[in-house]
Design a protein around this motif. Structure first.
Motif, PDB file in Angstrom:
ATOM      1  N   LEU A 136       0.846  -1.192   0.000  1.00 29.94           N
ATOM      2  CA  LEU A 136       0.000   0.000   0.000  1.00 29.94           C
ATOM      3  C   LEU A 136       0.880   1.240   0.000  1.00 29.94           C
ATOM      4  O   LEU A 136       1.831   1.331   0.769  1.00 29.94           O
ATOM      5  N   LEU A 146      -6.508   0.280   6.587  1.00 29.37           N
ATOM      6  CA  LEU A 146      -7.005  -0.384   5.384  1.00 29.37           C
ATOM      7  C   LEU A 146      -6.268  -1.696   5.150  1.00 29.37           C
ATOM      8  O   LEU A 146      -6.877  -2.724   4.826  1.00 29.37           O
ATOM      9  N   SER A 147      -4.953  -1.694   5.301  1.00 32.71           N
ATOM     10  CA  SER A 147      -4.177  -2.909   5.104  1.00 32.71           C
ATOM     11  C   SER A 147      -4.568  -3.987   6.113  1.00 32.71           C
ATOM     12  O   SER A 147      -4.688  -5.170   5.758  1.00 32.71           O
ATOM     13  N   ILE A 150      -7.928  -5.462   5.067  1.00 37.84           N
ATOM     14  CA  ILE A 150      -7.795  -6.359   3.919  1.00 37.84           C
ATOM     15  C   ILE A 150      -7.271  -7.717   4.363  1.00 37.84           C
ATOM     16  O   ILE A 150      -7.722  -8.765   3.894  1.00 37.84           O
ATOM     17  N   ILE A 162     -17.244  -2.972  -1.443  1.00 40.01           N
ATOM     18  CA  ILE A 162     -16.242  -1.920  -1.302  1.00 40.01           C
ATOM     19  C   ILE A 162     -16.882  -0.596  -1.687  1.00 40.01           C
ATOM     20  O   ILE A 162     -17.438  -0.466  -2.782  1.00 40.01           O
ATOM     21  N   LYS A 170     -10.792   1.178  -5.850  1.00 39.46           N
ATOM     22  CA  LYS A 170     -11.664   0.080  -5.418  1.00 39.46           C
ATOM     23  C   LYS A 170     -11.289  -1.250  -6.077  1.00 39.46           C
ATOM     24  O   LYS A 170     -11.271  -2.280  -5.411  1.00 39.46           O
ATOM     25  N   SER A 173      -8.049  -2.566  -4.609  1.00 45.63           N
ATOM     26  CA  SER A 173      -8.299  -3.151  -3.290  1.00 45.63           C
ATOM     27  C   SER A 173      -8.894  -4.545  -3.423  1.00 45.63           C
ATOM     28  O   SER A 173      -8.534  -5.468  -2.676  1.00 45.63           O
ATOM     29  N   GLU A 176      -6.227  -6.891  -4.271  1.00 38.08           N
ATOM     30  CA  GLU A 176      -5.384  -7.181  -3.109  1.00 38.08           C
ATOM     31  C   GLU A 176      -6.052  -8.191  -2.185  1.00 38.08           C
ATOM     32  O   GLU A 176      -5.397  -9.080  -1.641  1.00 38.08           O
ATOM     33  N   LEU A 302     -15.875  -2.703   3.081  1.00 41.81           N
ATOM     34  CA  LEU A 302     -14.574  -2.042   3.112  1.00 41.81           C
ATOM     35  C   LEU A 302     -14.749  -0.629   2.562  1.00 41.81           C
ATOM     36  O   LEU A 302     -15.081  -0.461   1.391  1.00 41.81           O
ATOM     37  N   LEU A 304     -13.115   2.856   1.523  1.00 44.19           N
ATOM     38  CA  LEU A 304     -11.817   3.414   1.163  1.00 44.19           C
ATOM     39  C   LEU A 304     -11.772   4.903   1.476  1.00 44.19           C
ATOM     40  O   LEU A 304     -12.709   5.644   1.166  1.00 44.19           O
TER      41      LEU A 304
END
Length: 436
Positions: A136, A146-147, A150, A162, A170, A173, A176, A302, A304
């Motif tokens: 990230l 956020l990490s 995830i 998301i 998006k 992510s 990921e 999630l 963002l």
């Protein structure tokens, strides 16, 4: 947008290059995998159209070579051979989409534009899933959180929604989540709902049998089926028409699909991730989105962060994007003057990371030498946090739409691309705010 066409059939190369030119898409065409390698070594492309069956070096081999060299251009694989195992293998190797010849060039352009819009620079580093830990861009608490989210989400196989403004990353992510998930080597299939014509949407998602309707000259494998045991990413889910929402709800409930014109149910094993920049709760109240579908999609959520909430990450993002854009343009990587960097730090970025990339691309075009000056960035005063009074999101959105239309001289297709939204969404915004 620069596109590389790799196909051994001269008439296909010629017709595709001509059609893309009519769509104002710059393209280069080569006849073999070996020729593609030579071009990719010297030039940068945004997208690659790659024939699966080539004399000598195959399309699969070219794709694998691109991955080992860290070439990030998304690939659409094309082939006259429509076996499902070819499609699945191409997607497993990293292709972003797959078309069976003969195909409608207009459909190809839709896929190219959707991939170009969705290819957002939020992460840095190799695309190989096993090497994407801690990739990230940013050290702010929002990005660290956020990490961690995830990581927790990726360890499950539940349906994910998301949310976030346009340009926040998006799809990246979602990729990921897939890369850190339970089946990182399985296909990741992405579709931009807002970029598909309503009449083609059901066939794209569920596929069809030969003769299912006029023009269905062969069997088409739908995206649910192509995703296999991997991930199906439904971007701009808020753009899905109500009749199709009913069918999607049934798929999520029963975990099976049926191709158009088919008589056999096909199990759905892929993880479903959807994304939107719209307020689905408000759309439910307005009768534009089904409440039961919303709860099926929103098992895990999630959210963002917009770029304005993590301004400390702007220098890192800027350096990354300048390297990427300079490679594409074939020029040395410039540096920003102190005045230019300070201006970016006080700008609110209503278009988020995608807008930052657009600003830097324009600055590279206008700049002279190897230093980007403040004037090269254009007029950013309207959204500078040091000058602007607090305003509602609606006012900011209206200004962003108006500025994009002015910048593109009224061309709505180009304005939609600048804003990172579909043309249909842009038309809705124009009507909503009374713009011309």
């Amino acid at each position: 947008m620069r596109v590389l066409i790799v196909d051994d059939e001269r008439n296909i190369r010629t017709s595709l290059k001509k059609y893309l030119g009519l769509e104002h898409i710059d393209s280069t065409a080569v006849e073999s995998g070996e020729a593609a390698l030579c071009v990719l070594e010297k030039e940068c492309f945004d997208l690659v159209i790659l024939d699966l069956k080539l004399p000598g070096m195959s399309g699969h081999a070219v794709l694998e070579w691109m991955q080992t060299r860290g070439i990030p251009a998304p690939v659409i694989m094309i082939s006259a051979h429509g076996q499902i195992h070819d499609a699945v293998n191409a997607l497993k190797c990293g292709a972003k989409d797959y078309l069976v010849k003969p195909f409608d060039p207009a459909q190809l352009v839709l896929k190219l534009r959707a991939l170009a819009e969705d290819h957002e620079p939020m992460f840095v580093g190799t695309e190989r899933p096993q090497a994407r830990e801690n990739t990230l861009i940013g050290n702010t608490p929002a990005m660290q959180q956020l990490s961690r989210q995830i990581d927790r989400i990726a360890a499950t196989d539940v349906t994910i929604l998301i949310t976030g403004e346009s340009g926040t990353g998006k799809e990246i992510s979602a990729r990921e989540i897939h890369a850190r998930g339970l089946a990182p080597d399985a296909p990741f299939v992405a579709v931009n709902i807002g970029g598909i014509h309503e009449g083609l949407m059901e066939s794209e998602l569920f596929g069809h049998e030969k003769g299912a309707f006029t023009g269905a000259t062969s069997r088409k494998i739908g995206l649910f089926e192509l995703a296999g045991q991997g991930t199906l990413f439904l971007d701009e889910i808020g753009e899905m028409p109500l009749p199709l929402q009913v069918k999607l709800l049934r798929v999520l409930q029963e975990r099976k699909i049926r191709r158009l014109g088919g008589i056999t149910d096909i199990p759905v094993t892929a993880r479903i991730i959807s994304a939107t920049n719209r307020n689905l709760e408000l759309m439910i109240k307005e009768g534009k989105f089904r409440e039961d579908l919303y709860y099926r999609l929103n098992v895990l959520r999630l959210a963002l962060p917009p770029l304005r909430e993590r301004g400390e990450d702007i220098p890192m993002l800027t350096d990354f994007l300048l390297k990427k854009l300079s490679c594409r343009m074939g020029r040395p990587v410039p540096v920003l003057s102190k005045e230019a960097r300070d201006q970016l730090l006080v700008y609110s970025f209503p278009g988020n990371i995608r807008e930052l990339e657009n600003i830097l691309e324009r600055a590279l075009i206008y700049s002279e030498g190897t230093i980007i000056q403040r004037a090269d960035l254009g007029d950013l005063g309207a959204h500078s946090t040091e000058n602007a009074l607090p305003s509602s999101l609606e006012i900011m959105e209206k200004k962003a739409v108006q500025e994009a239309l002015e910048r593109c001289r009224g061309n709505r297709t180009k304005a939609a691309q600048v804003l990172g939204i579909s043309r249909k969404t842009l038309l809705n915004k124009i009507r909503l705010y009374g713009l011309s």
